[in-house]
Write an enzyme that holds these catalytic residues in place. Sequence first.
Site, mmCIF file in Angstrom:
data_model
loop_
_atom_site.group_PDB
_atom_site.id
_atom_site.type_symbol
_atom_site.label_atom_id
_atom_site.label_comp_id
_atom_site.label_asym_id
_atom_site.label_seq_id
_atom_site.Cartn_x
_atom_site.Cartn_y
_atom_site.Cartn_z
ATOM 1 N N GLU A 180 0.807 -1.221 0.000
ATOM 2 C CA GLU A 180 0.000 0.000 0.000
ATOM 3 C C GLU A 180 0.844 1.277 0.000
ATOM 4 O OE1 GLU A 180 -3.157 1.124 -0.388
ATOM 5 O OE2 GLU A 180 -3.364 -0.941 -1.092
ATOM 6 N N PRO A 239 -27.237 28.424 13.124
ATOM 7 C CA PRO A 239 -28.199 28.681 14.196
ATOM 8 C C PRO A 239 -27.584 29.125 15.525
ATOM 9 C CG PRO A 239 -27.936 26.332 13.839
ATOM 10 C CD PRO A 239 -27.086 26.995 12.824
ATOM 11 N N THR A 259 -29.609 26.177 8.339
ATOM 12 C CA THR A 259 -30.810 26.837 8.810
ATOM 13 C C THR A 259 -31.249 26.255 10.160
ATOM 14 O OG1 THR A 259 -33.017 27.511 8.171
ATOM 15 C CG2 THR A 259 -32.391 25.287 7.560
ATOM 16 N N ALA A 260 -32.005 27.076 10.911
ATOM 17 C CA ALA A 260 -32.388 26.657 12.259
ATOM 18 C C ALA A 260 -33.008 25.261 12.249
ATOM 19 C CB ALA A 260 -33.357 27.665 12.854
ATOM 20 N N ASP A 269 -27.280 40.876 12.917
ATOM 21 C CA ASP A 269 -28.494 41.113 13.711
ATOM 22 C C ASP A 269 -28.490 40.228 14.947
ATOM 23 O OD1 ASP A 269 -29.390 38.806 12.293
ATOM 24 O OD2 ASP A 269 -29.998 40.188 10.691
ATOM 25 N N GLY A 285 -28.672 31.557 10.713
ATOM 26 C CA GLY A 285 -29.161 30.445 9.893
ATOM 27 C C GLY A 285 -28.736 30.578 8.462
ATOM 28 N N MET A 310 -40.306 31.461 14.074
ATOM 29 C CA MET A 310 -40.937 32.656 14.648
ATOM 30 C C MET A 310 -42.366 32.363 15.128
ATOM 31 S SD MET A 310 -39.558 35.485 11.931
ATOM 32 C CE MET A 310 -39.501 34.464 10.484
ATOM 33 N N ILE A 351 -33.613 31.636 4.006
ATOM 34 C CA ILE A 351 -34.767 31.014 4.660
ATOM 35 C C ILE A 351 -35.277 31.971 5.725
ATOM 36 C CG2 ILE A 351 -35.578 29.073 6.054
ATOM 37 C CD1 ILE A 351 -33.855 27.272 4.384
ATOM 38 N N LYS A 359 -33.209 43.909 14.829
ATOM 39 C CA LYS A 359 -34.361 43.153 14.331
ATOM 40 C C LYS A 359 -34.803 42.087 15.310
ATOM 41 C CE LYS A 359 -34.120 42.503 9.691
ATOM 42 N NZ LYS A 359 -34.570 41.512 8.829
#
Length: 459
Positions: free
Chosen positions: A22, A222, A328-329, A245, A299, A380, A303, A267
């Site tokens: 090998e 996230p 994404t979350a 944010d 996230g 949300m 999305i 936000k």
Amino acid sequence: MDFLPIFLNVKGKHCLVVGGGEVAKRKATVLLEAGATVRVVAPQIESGLAGQQNVEAITAHFASHHLDDVALVIAATNDRGVNLKISELARARNIPVNVVDDPELCSFIMPAILDRSPLMIAFSSGGASPVLTRMLRGKLEAIIPHNYGRLAAFAKQFRERVKARVTNPAKRRIFWETALDGVVAEKVLTGDEDSATALLQQMLAGEDNVQRGEVYMVGAGPGDPDLLTLRALRLMQKADVVLYDNLVSKSIVEMTRRDAQRIFVGKKRADHTLRQEQINELLVRLAKEGKRVLRLKGGDPFIFGRGGEEIETLAAQGIPFQVVPGITAASGVASYAGIPLTHRDHAHTCLFVTGHLKDGTMNLDWDVLVRPKQTVVVYMGLHGLDKLCAELIKHGLPNTTPIAIVQQGTTQNQRVVIGTLETLPGMAAIEKLQAPTLIIIGGVVTLREKLKWFNPQLI
Ligand code: SAH
């Protein structure tokens, strides 16, 4: 310095690899990749090299004539006597020789390599600790973009033209630094060589209105910084200004360049520090000032992130931008809570919906949400949890349907509350859950109990 690092051109040259296992195969493979023809000598060649293109396989014990016409030798047998003989004979003929794992018998050593051809980085500890060099290589592997080689190839195309045009060497260096660190480089790295060429030509023509500012719209995942992508991290290190944010965790913001200007654009529900239009305008203004602007979003930017609206403004103003997806979350939170979003027994479909609509109401398409064998993930949704559960029952879901609410998923503060459509609103109120929270509805929620004890990552 114990060894002189050099890069050898072995294209079309014969190289000898002695050994049939090998290790010999790995060495032969590197030589083949560098364009050599490889003579493999061993009493048994088990490595499957025989028959490969540019391989001459000789099933025999090593003999000195195998060194004829050879530019380089690698001994990879497990017999030190044979290795010693190969080393001595090769040195007598001034042929560079490497004996695997035996630095004393080597006239050259093989580095660990990081291949971004035509860009090539070689690492060596002079035989002191190959593991250490490999570890270092692994670290750099993560931070040097995979298509960095394209950048080198792109620069090569223009090298002569730039040399002819920018004759002062100091100015030329600055020219290349600007090109290889700015918009031109980003265009090449994202595969848009046509735009990169146009920009470089503008720079060469000495136009002073060359667009230097750009926007990186980056998904920060996230919460857990380990969930950042490599590209996100690279651009975070590069940006001059950062707009973030409140979903972006402090530890992630701190991973941006030390001397970058950091602007909080807020936000939270109903408490918008900057209105969306103001954020859009700020992005445009900063980029027009020539800054590299990082728009860091929780996230994934596409999305429920209003990333689409921000880039529409950028596109309308002709500002170069790139969008870097993030976890994404729903994916991050589900895996850290032990809830697979799909499962053959429970859900074939997974819906992502938002519980917070533009006008503050929750007018969801309830008939779609109550279909069997699906998972519904609500972003949300905390504020409207009571209404959500009541409407789902009203539209036909059994009140025993499992539902989970996860607060600050993937972070140290993750909390998971599990109940049914009937019980959860009351439980959530008692637990005093706080945003951000994600709601997951469907049979998959029951899997958490099964998975929880075997997964150290679950909180
Ligand atoms: N673009 C983001 C979503 C922004 S909307 C993404 O792709 O994840 C904001 C909502 O995302 C929050 O109200 C919450 O429902 C969800 N969210 C984001 N991060 C979260 C986290 N760490 N834990 C739970 N929910 C989260």
